[in-house]
Scaffold this motif. Structure first.
Motif, short mmCIF file in Angstrom:
data_model
loop_
_atom_site.label_atom_id
_atom_site.label_comp_id
_atom_site.label_asym_id
_atom_site.label_seq_id
_atom_site.Cartn_x
_atom_site.Cartn_y
_atom_site.Cartn_z
N GLY A 169 0.81 -1.22 0.00
CA GLY A 169 0.00 0.00 0.00
C GLY A 169 0.84 1.26 0.00
N SER A 170 1.92 1.27 0.77
CA SER A 170 2.79 2.45 0.84
C SER A 170 3.47 2.73 -0.50
CB SER A 170 3.84 2.26 1.93
OG SER A 170 3.23 2.10 3.20
N VAL A 171 4.01 1.68 -1.12
CA VAL A 171 4.67 1.85 -2.41
C VAL A 171 3.67 2.27 -3.48
CG1 VAL A 171 5.93 0.65 -4.24
CG2 VAL A 171 6.51 0.23 -1.84
N ALA A 172 2.49 1.66 -3.48
CA ALA A 172 1.46 2.01 -4.46
C ALA A 172 1.01 3.45 -4.29
CB ALA A 172 0.27 1.06 -4.34
N VAL A 201 16.91 10.93 -4.41
CA VAL A 201 17.90 9.98 -3.88
C VAL A 201 17.51 9.54 -2.47
CG1 VAL A 201 20.29 9.74 -3.10
CG2 VAL A 201 19.81 10.76 -5.32
N THR A 202 17.10 10.52 -1.64
CA THR A 202 16.68 10.21 -0.27
C THR A 202 15.45 9.31 -0.26
OG1 THR A 202 17.56 12.34 0.50
CG2 THR A 202 15.99 11.21 1.94
N PHE A 203 14.49 9.60 -1.16
CA PHE A 203 13.29 8.75 -1.26
C PHE A 203 13.67 7.31 -1.60
CE2 PHE A 203 10.20 12.42 -2.41
CZ PHE A 203 9.98 12.65 -1.07
N GLU A 223 5.82 22.39 -10.24
CA GLU A 223 6.76 22.43 -11.35
C GLU A 223 7.90 23.41 -11.06
OE1 GLU A 223 6.90 23.47 -16.15
OE2 GLU A 223 5.00 23.53 -15.04
N LEU A 224 9.10 22.98 -11.31
CA LEU A 224 10.29 23.77 -11.00
C LEU A 224 10.34 25.05 -11.83
CD1 LEU A 224 12.99 23.63 -9.36
CD2 LEU A 224 14.03 22.64 -11.40
N ALA A 225 10.78 26.16 -11.19
CA ALA A 225 10.89 27.44 -11.89
C ALA A 225 12.22 28.12 -11.61
CB ALA A 225 9.74 28.36 -11.48
N SER A 226 13.22 27.34 -11.19
CA SER A 226 14.55 27.91 -10.92
C SER A 226 15.62 26.89 -11.30
CB SER A 226 14.68 28.28 -9.44
OG SER A 226 14.92 27.13 -8.65
N ASN A 227 16.86 27.24 -11.01
CA ASN A 227 17.99 26.39 -11.35
C ASN A 227 18.18 25.24 -10.36
OD1 ASN A 227 18.69 28.67 -9.52
ND2 ASN A 227 20.65 27.61 -9.38
N TRP A 228 17.35 25.15 -9.32
CA TRP A 228 17.62 24.19 -8.25
C TRP A 228 17.01 22.83 -8.49
CZ3 TRP A 228 21.76 25.03 -6.00
CH2 TRP A 228 22.17 26.29 -5.65
N SER A 229 17.20 22.28 -9.67
CA SER A 229 16.81 20.89 -9.91
C SER A 229 17.66 19.94 -9.07
CB SER A 229 16.97 20.55 -11.40
OG SER A 229 18.33 20.71 -11.81
N TYR A 230 18.85 20.42 -8.63
CA TYR A 230 19.71 19.60 -7.78
C TYR A 230 19.00 19.23 -6.48
CZ TYR A 230 23.08 21.87 -10.89
OH TYR A 230 23.73 22.35 -11.99
N ILE A 231 18.18 20.15 -5.97
CA ILE A 231 17.46 19.87 -4.73
C ILE A 231 16.43 18.76 -4.96
CG2 ILE A 231 15.82 20.85 -3.06
CD1 ILE A 231 17.35 23.46 -3.24
N ASP A 232 15.74 18.82 -6.09
CA ASP A 232 14.81 17.74 -6.44
C ASP A 232 15.53 16.41 -6.54
OD1 ASP A 232 12.92 19.69 -6.51
OD2 ASP A 232 12.42 19.48 -8.63
N ASP A 233 16.69 16.41 -7.20
CA ASP A 233 17.46 15.18 -7.37
C ASP A 233 17.89 14.61 -6.01
OD1 ASP A 233 17.20 15.59 -10.08
OD2 ASP A 233 19.20 16.46 -10.33
N THR A 234 18.29 15.50 -5.10
CA THR A 234 18.71 15.05 -3.77
C THR A 234 17.55 14.42 -3.01
OG1 THR A 234 20.39 16.80 -3.68
CG2 THR A 234 19.74 15.79 -1.59
N LEU A 235 16.37 15.03 -3.12
CA LEU A 235 15.19 14.46 -2.47
C LEU A 235 14.83 13.10 -3.04
CD1 LEU A 235 12.91 17.64 -2.16
CD2 LEU A 235 14.02 16.39 -0.30
#
Length: 266
Positions: free
Chosen positions: A13-16, A41-43, A27-39
């Protein structure tokens, strides 16, 4: 047996829910896609550990379920298992921390061509200051905050006379140009946050904190306060408009400078 099945269903259930959920960040509106990528990786790391631990618990509940005549073996220590668990935990923590440290270094390393913009938080509105024709901001002092000088600018500083002062209005930024955001509070803790920019930082009374961004998408974005700052916290909203350079310059020319503000007050 029932407990083991319930644990497996919790994992499924959690994975689904995570995979099929319609809720995700904006939706991203700045250069900080690196922050999304880091999150992400953590997920992945925490998700794999979560699935592995819960399924292991389910297997243990099933494998070592009560049976007549079965007796548990008491084993107070297992050094081999302890070394394995310590090593795997250390690798997992390092894998989560390393990307964050890399992104943090980028987050605090401001490009040399970045334009400074000051954001001032107070209960319960946002105010802004942009450099004038000289390209630099003048000095300020919270003790000089008054009705005629809402941001506490130093009247004797020539560099600040042409600063553009926007009290409780919209902040406009040009697309594709780096901006160093200087953050200041005149009363309590605040936190300037535009979800589409990803970047945010606490505003601490008596300090000037900062972050930098490069807007990458035009549009109008909501400003939120991400720090509980009093009874009006939920209503401390603002607007940031990201636009093309021509439109930005046209807007900037219509704004009032500190010198014009003090002259009209007199």
């Amino acid at each position: 047996m029932a407990a083991a099945i319930i644990l497996v269903l919790v994992v499924v259930g959690s994975v689904a829910f995570h995979v099929l959920s319609p809720w995700w960040w904006t939706e991203l509106a700045s250069n900080w896609s690196y922050i999304d990528d880091t999150l992400i990786v953590t997920f992945w790391i925490t998700g794999v550990v979560f699935v592995a631990v819960i399924l292991f618990m389910a297997w243990c509940v099933f494998r070592f379920r009560h049976k007549e005549g079965r007796q548990a073996l008491y084993e107070p220590e297992n050094k081999k298992l302890e070394w394995w668990l310590t090593g795997l935990t250390a690798l997992g923590v390092a894998a989560m921390l390393a990307p964050g440290l890399v992104v943090w270094h980028q987050f605090v390393t401001v490009p040399e061509d970045a334009t400074e913009v000051e954001i001032v938080g107070q209960q319960w509105q946002w105010s802004y200051r942009l450099p004038g024709a000289d390209g630099k901001l003048g000095t300020s002092d919270t003790r000089k905050v008054s009705y005629d000088n809402p941001l506490g600018l130093e009247p004797g500083d020539e560099a600040g006379r042409d600063d553009v002062v926007i009290e409780g209005g919209e902040l406009h930024l040009p697309i594709g140009k780096p901006v160093k955001v200087l953050l200041r509070s005149v009363d309590v803790l605040h936190d300037f946050y535009v979800p589409e920019f990803r970047a945010k930082m606490d505003m601490v009374p008596g300090m000037v904190t900062y972050f930098w961004i490069t807007p990458t998408r035009t549009g109008t974005f909501d400003v939120l306060c991400a720090e509980l700052c009093g009874v009006g916290h939920a209503y401390m909203r603002g607007t940031v408009v990201v636009e093309e350079e021509v439109a930005y310059q046209a807007w900037l020319e219509q704004q009032q400078t500190f010198e014009q503000m003090t002259a009209s007050a007199d």
